[in-house]
Design a protein around this motif. Sequence first.
Motif, PDB file in Angstrom:
ATOM      1  N   GLN A 141      -1.752   1.032  -5.280  1.00  0.00           N
ATOM      2  CA  GLN A 141      -2.446  -0.229  -5.020  1.00  0.00           C
ATOM      3  C   GLN A 141      -3.705   0.049  -4.208  1.00  0.00           C
ATOM      4  N   GLY A 142      -4.797  -0.574  -4.601  1.00  0.00           N
ATOM      5  CA  GLY A 142      -6.045  -0.393  -3.891  1.00  0.00           C
ATOM      6  C   GLY A 142      -6.908   0.729  -4.421  1.00  0.00           C
ATOM      7  N   THR A 143      -6.454   1.444  -5.446  1.00  0.00           N
ATOM      8  CA  THR A 143      -7.281   2.497  -6.034  1.00  0.00           C
ATOM      9  C   THR A 143      -8.556   1.881  -6.592  1.00  0.00           C
ATOM     10  N   PRO A 144      -9.729   2.384  -6.208  1.00  0.00           N
ATOM     11  CA  PRO A 144     -10.982   1.780  -6.666  1.00  0.00           C
ATOM     12  C   PRO A 144     -11.063   1.718  -8.189  1.00  0.00           C
ATOM     13  N   GLY A 145     -11.517   0.563  -8.690  1.00  0.00           N
ATOM     14  CA  GLY A 145     -11.750   0.419 -10.116  1.00  0.00           C
ATOM     15  C   GLY A 145     -10.540   0.030 -10.933  1.00  0.00           C
ATOM     16  N   HIS A 146      -9.392  -0.141 -10.305  1.00  0.00           N
ATOM     17  CA  HIS A 146      -8.175  -0.494 -11.033  1.00  0.00           C
ATOM     18  C   HIS A 146      -7.613  -1.817 -10.542  1.00  0.00           C
ATOM     19  N   GLY A 147      -6.986  -2.555 -11.476  1.00  0.00           N
ATOM     20  CA  GLY A 147      -6.326  -3.797 -11.138  1.00  0.00           C
ATOM     21  C   GLY A 147      -4.821  -3.647 -11.196  1.00  0.00           C
ATOM     22  N   HIS A 148      -4.129  -4.536 -10.512  1.00  0.00           N
ATOM     23  CA  HIS A 148      -2.662  -4.471 -10.461  1.00  0.00           C
ATOM     24  C   HIS A 148      -2.008  -5.828 -10.697  1.00  0.00           C
ATOM     25  N   ASP A 149      -2.796  -6.818 -11.077  1.00  0.00           N
ATOM     26  CA  ASP A 149      -2.255  -8.162 -11.253  1.00  0.00           C
ATOM     27  C   ASP A 149      -2.394  -8.680 -12.677  1.00  0.00           C
ATOM     28  N   GLY A 150      -2.887  -7.855 -13.581  1.00  0.00           N
ATOM     29  CA  GLY A 150      -3.113  -8.307 -14.943  1.00  0.00           C
ATOM     30  C   GLY A 150      -1.866  -8.250 -15.808  1.00  0.00           C
ATOM     31  N   PHE A 151      -2.009  -8.751 -17.042  1.00  0.00           N
ATOM     32  CA  PHE A 151      -0.858  -8.800 -17.955  1.00  0.00           C
ATOM     33  C   PHE A 151      -0.575  -7.468 -18.621  1.00  0.00           C
ATOM     34  N   LEU A 152      -1.563  -6.570 -18.662  1.00  0.00           N
ATOM     35  CA  LEU A 152      -1.413  -5.330 -19.420  1.00  0.00           C
ATOM     36  C   LEU A 152      -0.965  -4.197 -18.500  1.00  0.00           C
ATOM     37  N   LYS A 153       0.288  -3.797 -18.632  1.00  0.00           N
ATOM     38  CA  LYS A 153       0.786  -2.683 -17.834  1.00  0.00           C
ATOM     39  C   LYS A 153       0.369  -1.359 -18.480  1.00  0.00           C
TER      40      LYS A 153
END
Length: 565
Positions: A119-131
């Motif tokens: 979590q918090g890695t620059p440039g990445h999301g963690h709340d989207g629908f696509l795992k």
Amino acid sequence: MNELSYAYAAENAPHSWQYFVEHFDNRTQAVRDSKYAYTLSNGSYYVGVDPPAGSTPAGILYPRGGTLGGSSQVNAMNAAWAPDSEWDYIAELTGDDSWRHEEMRRHLMALENATYVRQGTPGHGHDGFLKVSNPPGTLQTIAEFPNVRSFFSEIIREVEGEFPNGTEDLARRLGRDLNRVDTDRYKPSAYAALTAIDPETASRSGIARHLNAVVAAGHPLTVSLHSLAQKIIFEEGKTGPKAVAIEYQKGEGLYSAGGQYNASQEGEVRAVRGKEIIISGGTFNTPQILKLSGIGPREELEALDIPVVMDLPAVGNFMQDNYETSVTIRAQEPWLNTSGPCTGTFDASDPCFVMWQTNATGPYVSAAYLLFNSRSSVSWNEESDLCFGSVPTGVKPGFWPGYSNLSSDPHYWSTSVIKMQTANPAGTVQLRSKDPRITPAINFHFFKQNADHDLTALSEAAELLFRGYDNTGIPYERVWPSPDVSLAQGIKDETFSHHATSSCRMGPQNATAAEACVDSKFRVKGVEALRIVDASVWPRVPGSFVNLPTFTMSTKAVEVILNKE
């Protein structure tokens, strides 16, 4: 999910549609492909270079998704993001800076749940629908099988210029995040096999699951399954034709690409109106729907007595794809120990399927898969223009009737070489009939433009792989490309593709109707309230895999449409 399981999904009803396409204008060259299929008098298929008398040419099998979620429900789930230069190319082409890679990463972060980074890695999301995850199979395999580890190491020496310093260093290189924020992420190197797979269930993550969740949550979305769009309905707008509704047939087995197709079946004709009509039929079906509706090249429409609503010659033209060729060898020693309980039937009689279905474990969870990029001598910039997907036990990549039933062999090693930086926008999608149930005629016109450029890159890729096999030290024989012809001819004979794009391509605002179908806001030229949001609008293939880039594009489209741009 491993290669066998998604191949099974891609070839079997009711998940998929089976198109047959042509690769070449020249019939002599076309039938040199060992994957070329013919229809026999009893309705079955013959595949090969010596068809029996009386057989009818069918073409090259090209499976597509025929279910909710489209091809994202049957593909290999690769989740590589496009090079930054591809996003910037669109921005420069259209004059729309919202397509620049910095802006497009915002959309990537909105849609993804990157389970493989903190979590918090620059440039990445963690709340989207696509795992997005990095399945463990590759690292497990290199630790267990020295021959696999040796070949992987030799390839990294070829690509990166240095030999890995032990298994731990090899694992580090194979764990690189291709989607990281880094201007050098597409330099020649190995990287992790990122896939749109939910690591908790070992099942695919995609738009189908997301849509079902939206409906289940009570949002006002109607999903109509067993429905075949047949034309767009227009009224007179302020500046020209305005799209106001979609007419469709409701019923099962309506489309001739489907395994459940029944020519005598007729669906109930219905229509649904909307403030805007958004077409997402994909690279083959979007141009078909547009042409059936009277939007396309005038001559083609008039030849089928389809009233012309808008003469738009770019519809169904400029289609392109990543060339993909197989480099396959058979070694004297096995690469893996493949003995086990798996039957490949993917049902209750298959112990491995039961393991996957009940607790997300077993051989079907993942497979050993080496992914790396390399730069040929003809790359048009400093980035890699070749992508390699290398699989031990793979016998023959590509598509033909029955390909999903092909068993593995531990002596074989097969690598798919994917050509990025596509240079042949010559493909076409043309109507055979004004009956919406009949598939269009699809011809990629392989190597029609810039053939020397593309064959040079693919030949250099094959030579790189052969050096890797040679340096591994295990005696082997070359299977594909055929050793009986020149390397370039062997590549040309067996090249295939499955990332079709650009049949309704995007262009600048001032592009003519012969040059582009849509603008940077996805709006169809000359038509009000009509947009296209799918892989058909890419100006060119965005890198090596279109799955994640197309999800990103669609997320941008949501913002554009909600902002009424």
